[in-house]
Design a protein around this motif. Structure first.
Motif, PDB file in Angstrom:
ATOM      1  N   ASN A  74       0.835  -1.208   0.000  1.00 30.02           N
ATOM      2  CA  ASN A  74       0.000   0.000   0.000  1.00 30.02           C
ATOM      3  C   ASN A  74       0.862   1.247   0.000  1.00 30.02           C
ATOM      4  OD1 ASN A  74      -2.850  -0.845   0.189  1.00 30.02           O
ATOM      5  ND2 ASN A  74      -2.046  -1.970   1.963  1.00 30.02           N
ATOM      6  N   LEU A  75       1.637   1.403  -1.045  1.00 28.02           N
ATOM      7  CA  LEU A  75       2.553   2.542  -1.075  1.00 28.02           C
ATOM      8  C   LEU A  75       1.926   3.723  -1.796  1.00 28.02           C
ATOM      9  CD1 LEU A  75       5.873   0.690  -1.996  1.00 28.02           C
ATOM     10  CD2 LEU A  75       5.388   1.837   0.180  1.00 28.02           C
ATOM     11  N   ALA A  76       1.941   4.863  -1.128  1.00 22.77           N
ATOM     12  CA  ALA A  76       1.556   6.103  -1.812  1.00 22.77           C
ATOM     13  C   ALA A  76       2.815   6.614  -2.520  1.00 22.77           C
ATOM     14  CB  ALA A  76       1.067   7.103  -0.776  1.00 22.77           C
ATOM     15  N   PHE A  77       2.738   7.767  -3.145  1.00 23.50           N
ATOM     16  CA  PHE A  77       3.932   8.308  -3.808  1.00 23.50           C
ATOM     17  C   PHE A  77       4.689   9.228  -2.840  1.00 23.50           C
ATOM     18  CE2 PHE A  77       6.230  11.643  -5.929  1.00 23.50           C
ATOM     19  CZ  PHE A  77       7.047  10.918  -6.775  1.00 23.50           C
ATOM     20  N   GLY A  78       5.962   8.884  -2.579  1.00 21.92           N
ATOM     21  CA  GLY A  78       6.848   9.789  -1.847  1.00 21.92           C
ATOM     22  C   GLY A  78       6.412  10.156  -0.441  1.00 21.92           C
ATOM     23  N   GLN A  79       5.876   9.183   0.276  1.00 24.80           N
ATOM     24  CA  GLN A  79       5.399   9.469   1.641  1.00 24.80           C
ATOM     25  C   GLN A  79       6.235   8.807   2.720  1.00 24.80           C
ATOM     26  OE1 GLN A  79       2.984  11.570   2.727  1.00 24.80           O
ATOM     27  NE2 GLN A  79       2.837  12.250   0.610  1.00 24.80           N
TER      28      GLN A  79
ATOM     29  N   THR B 291       8.901  -4.515  -5.400  1.00 24.29           N
ATOM     30  CA  THR B 291       8.851  -5.333  -6.613  1.00 24.29           C
ATOM     31  C   THR B 291       7.421  -5.456  -7.134  1.00 24.29           C
ATOM     32  OG1 THR B 291       8.812  -7.248  -5.175  1.00 24.29           O
ATOM     33  CG2 THR B 291      10.921  -6.738  -6.216  1.00 24.29           C
ATOM     34  N   ASN B 292       6.427  -5.015  -6.339  1.00 26.04           N
ATOM     35  CA  ASN B 292       5.052  -5.144  -6.839  1.00 26.04           C
ATOM     36  C   ASN B 292       4.820  -4.220  -8.021  1.00 26.04           C
ATOM     37  OD1 ASN B 292       5.658  -3.897  -4.453  1.00 26.04           O
ATOM     38  ND2 ASN B 292       3.694  -4.239  -3.484  1.00 26.04           N
ATOM     39  N   GLU B 293       3.900  -4.663  -8.893  1.00 33.12           N
ATOM     40  CA  GLU B 293       3.641  -3.934 -10.130  1.00 33.12           C
ATOM     41  C   GLU B 293       3.239  -2.493  -9.836  1.00 33.12           C
ATOM     42  OE1 GLU B 293       1.293  -6.359 -12.873  1.00 33.12           O
ATOM     43  OE2 GLU B 293       0.775  -4.417 -13.807  1.00 33.12           O
ATOM     44  N   GLY B 294       3.802  -1.588 -10.568  1.00 31.02           N
ATOM     45  CA  GLY B 294       3.438  -0.176 -10.408  1.00 31.02           C
ATOM     46  C   GLY B 294       4.214   0.531  -9.316  1.00 31.02           C
ATOM     47  N   SER B 295       5.061  -0.215  -8.581  1.00 33.69           N
ATOM     48  CA  SER B 295       5.850   0.420  -7.521  1.00 33.69           C
ATOM     49  C   SER B 295       7.332   0.406  -7.881  1.00 33.69           C
ATOM     50  CB  SER B 295       5.667  -0.312  -6.199  1.00 33.69           C
ATOM     51  OG  SER B 295       4.330  -0.245  -5.782  1.00 33.69           O
TER      52      SER B 295
ATOM     53  N   GLY C 278       4.334   4.108  -4.831  1.00 33.95           N
ATOM     54  CA  GLY C 278       3.366   3.605  -5.790  1.00 33.95           C
ATOM     55  C   GLY C 278       3.086   4.695  -6.815  1.00 33.95           C
ATOM     56  N   ALA C 279       1.936   4.590  -7.474  1.00 34.88           N
ATOM     57  CA  ALA C 279       1.596   5.496  -8.576  1.00 34.88           C
ATOM     58  C   ALA C 279       1.482   6.951  -8.109  1.00 34.88           C
ATOM     59  CB  ALA C 279       0.281   5.058  -9.190  1.00 34.88           C
ATOM     60  N   TYR C 280       1.850   7.873  -8.985  1.00 30.95           N
ATOM     61  CA  TYR C 280       1.746   9.312  -8.680  1.00 30.95           C
ATOM     62  C   TYR C 280       0.292   9.762  -8.775  1.00 30.95           C
ATOM     63  CZ  TYR C 280       3.071  14.247  -8.625  1.00 30.95           C
ATOM     64  OH  TYR C 280       3.206  15.573  -8.287  1.00 30.95           O
ATOM     65  N   PHE C 281      -0.397   9.299  -9.796  1.00 30.70           N
ATOM     66  CA  PHE C 281      -1.826   9.605  -9.943  1.00 30.70           C
ATOM     67  C   PHE C 281      -2.606   8.319  -9.756  1.00 30.70           C
ATOM     68  CE2 PHE C 281       0.050  12.790 -12.878  1.00 30.70           C
ATOM     69  CZ  PHE C 281      -0.413  13.941 -12.261  1.00 30.70           C
TER      70      PHE C 281
ATOM     71  N   GLU D 222      -6.306  10.421 -28.183  1.00 32.04           N
ATOM     72  CA  GLU D 222      -5.712  10.214 -26.851  1.00 32.04           C
ATOM     73  C   GLU D 222      -4.922  11.437 -26.457  1.00 32.04           C
ATOM     74  OE1 GLU D 222      -3.154   6.715 -26.018  1.00 32.04           O
ATOM     75  OE2 GLU D 222      -3.722   6.092 -28.030  1.00 32.04           O
ATOM     76  N   MET D 223      -4.733  11.551 -25.144  1.00 33.88           N
ATOM     77  CA  MET D 223      -3.826  12.551 -24.610  1.00 33.88           C
ATOM     78  C   MET D 223      -3.219  11.906 -23.367  1.00 33.88           C
ATOM     79  SD  MET D 223      -5.266  16.374 -24.185  1.00 33.88           S
ATOM     80  CE  MET D 223      -4.124  17.548 -23.493  1.00 33.88           C
ATOM     81  N   PHE D 224      -1.922  12.075 -23.154  1.00 35.71           N
ATOM     82  CA  PHE D 224      -1.343  11.550 -21.917  1.00 35.71           C
ATOM     83  C   PHE D 224      -0.149  12.379 -21.482  1.00 35.71           C
ATOM     84  CE2 PHE D 224       0.369   8.870 -25.389  1.00 35.71           C
ATOM     85  CZ  PHE D 224       1.739   8.925 -25.184  1.00 35.71           C
ATOM     86  N   GLY D 225       0.134  12.283 -20.178  1.00 33.54           N
ATOM     87  CA  GLY D 225       1.303  12.947 -19.621  1.00 33.54           C
ATOM     88  C   GLY D 225       2.399  11.920 -19.446  1.00 33.54           C
ATOM     89  N   ALA D 226       3.668  12.387 -19.487  1.00 31.55           N
ATOM     90  CA  ALA D 226       4.805  11.474 -19.357  1.00 31.55           C
ATOM     91  C   ALA D 226       5.862  12.092 -18.454  1.00 31.55           C
ATOM     92  CB  ALA D 226       5.397  11.204 -20.735  1.00 31.55           C
ATOM     93  N   GLY D 227       6.273  11.296 -17.468  1.00 31.03           N
ATOM     94  CA  GLY D 227       7.319  11.763 -16.559  1.00 31.03           C
ATOM     95  C   GLY D 227       7.772  10.617 -15.678  1.00 31.03           C
ATOM     96  N   THR D 228       8.859  10.809 -14.967  1.00 30.70           N
ATOM     97  CA  THR D 228       9.391   9.740 -14.116  1.00 30.70           C
ATOM     98  C   THR D 228       8.358   9.322 -13.072  1.00 30.70           C
ATOM     99  OG1 THR D 228      11.607  10.509 -14.490  1.00 30.70           O
ATOM    100  CG2 THR D 228      11.269   9.143 -12.537  1.00 30.70           C
ATOM    101  N   ALA D 229       7.829  10.288 -12.334  1.00 30.10           N
ATOM    102  CA  ALA D 229       6.861   9.968 -11.287  1.00 30.10           C
ATOM    103  C   ALA D 229       5.567   9.466 -11.904  1.00 30.10           C
ATOM    104  CB  ALA D 229       6.606  11.192 -10.412  1.00 30.10           C
ATOM    105  N   ALA D 230       5.088  10.154 -12.930  1.00 31.46           N
ATOM    106  CA  ALA D 230       3.780   9.849 -13.529  1.00 31.46           C
ATOM    107  C   ALA D 230       3.845   8.680 -14.512  1.00 31.46           C
ATOM    108  CB  ALA D 230       3.250  11.089 -14.240  1.00 31.46           C
TER     109      ALA D 230
END
Ligand code: PLP
Ligand code: COI
Length: 355
Positions: free
Chosen positions: A26-31, A133-137, A170-173, A297-305
């Motif tokens: 249950n990881l949030a981003f950067g907490q 190692t969990n997906e998305g983290s 985990g995920a930023y958004f 489509e439209m999407f954002g791209a970045g290390t965190a996102a």
């Protein structure tokens, strides 16, 4: 000058590891932050040898120039672990170089590349067990430099701190992102510091983003400061727009961050046979494409996102939804980049760097 090696870096280990208290599912981003950090001081006209110490608060003089004049820059990168417990970074030298591009613009002394890179590797060796190692983290890595030198004179400080902290994240958004196209406020201007990862660039975005959030949007899409006619980037990511089967993104400039994810996506898209076009995109073109159905489509791209799909945009009081497609460029490219980052596939580009 002799190159610094990992063995030159003194490591003081914590006696109170927090590792067992972290819920990696249950990881949030950067907490939550790992047990150690790399610290490197600039004083007496040079960067001192970096050290790894337990993660801890920092004491600063109230006149430290960071508080008054905002000399502060940062980077964002990630470390990944594969099923064999091997650790990988993604294009780390791009971050090393970009930190120094930012440093130069903010009149901060550039960090020797080996201090950053060898220091980072030494820190990751110590913090290996913190890499999810969990997906998305992943382990989000935050290198940053700020002016710790004293004095109210509005001039560059004579002392700085370069620190690298890490945060299993985990995920930023969570979920899709709805954005507001901004015409009143500007993130950056010609000749300014928009291309640098300067702390102040983010502070300046918070108020307009708060206003956008109050209206139900998660991010602002910045337009050029002169005419507000052209789409530039989002608060923490570069922006891609798919019109019919072409993927468009704005060229970088001194107002836009030269995103590492952005340039990787452009190369990946080309390799996947997706047509790309790096050119200025008018807001009016986006609106028109949305109205006539060519906006796919439209999407954002970045290390965190990573790659974050945009579900719709607001402009001049009107909301434009982007209907969900079945097979999107966003998911195709996201899978490709994540598989490379996490050592699940070949890396024909040589982007992955093993620890
Ligand atoms: N633009 C801004 C303003 C950002 O903060 C970021 C995040 O780092 C990006 C773009 C994407 O850059 P990168 O892909 O190098 O993380
Ligand atoms: C990153 O993607 O690493 C960033 O720096 C964005 C940050 C503002 C969370």
């Amino acid at each position: 000058m002799a190159t610094l090696t990992k063995n030159d870096i003194k490591v003081t280990r914590t006696k109170n590891s927090k590792l067992s208290s972290i819920d990696f599912n249950n990881l949030a981003f950067g907490q939550v932050f790992s047990d150690h950090m790399l610290v490197c001081d600039y004083k007496d006209g040079k960067w001192q040898i970096p050290e790894i110490i337990p993660y801890s608060p920092i004491t600063l003089d109230p006149s430290a120039k960071i508080f008054h004049y905002g000399q502060s820059i940062f980077e964002g990168m990630k470390a990944y672990k594969d099923t064999k417990e091997d650790v990988f970074m993604f294009r780390p030298m791009e971050n090393v170089k970009r930190l120094n591009v930012s440093a130069k613009r903010l009149a901060i002394p550039e960090v020797p590349e080996d201090y950053f890179f060898e220091g980072l590797k030494a820190l990751l060796e110590v913090e290996k067990d913190w890499i999810p190692t969990n997906e998305g983290s992943s382990l989000y890595i935050r290198p940053f430099i700020f002016a710790s030198g004293k004095g109210f004179h509005a001039s560059p400080a004579d002392e700085y701190k370069f620190i690298i902290c890490t945060a299993p994240s985990g995920a930023y958004f969570s979920g899709k992102v709805k954005v507001l196209i901004e015409e009143q406020y500007s993130r950056s201007a010609n000749g300014g510091v928009g291309f640098a990862k300067a702390g102040g660039n983010y502070a300046g975005q918070f108020y307009p983003t708060q206003l956008a959030k109050a209206k139900g949007y998660q991010q602002v899409i910045w337009t050029d400061d002169t005419t507000h006619e052209f789409i530039e980037e989002a608060g923490a990511m570069n922006v891609f727009i798919r019109i019919n089967d072409t993927l468009l993104t704005s060229p970088v400039s001194d107002r836009i961050l030269d995103g590492i994810t952005r340039k990787s996506i452009l190369q990946l898209a080309e390799a996947e046979g997706i047509k790309t076009d790096v050119r200025k995109v008018k807001v009016s073109e986006l609106v028109e494409a949305s109205r006539n159905g060519s906006l796919k489509e439209m999407f954002g791209a970045g290390t965190a996102a990573v790659i974050s799909p945009i579900s719709g945009f607001g402009f001049r009081g009107e909301d434009f939804d982007i209907p969900e497609l079945e097979n999107t460029f966003a998911s195709q490219l996201k899978n490709r980049i994540i598989n490379i980052q996490t050592n699940k596939t070949e890396d024909p580009f040589g982007w992955r760097v093993k620890l």
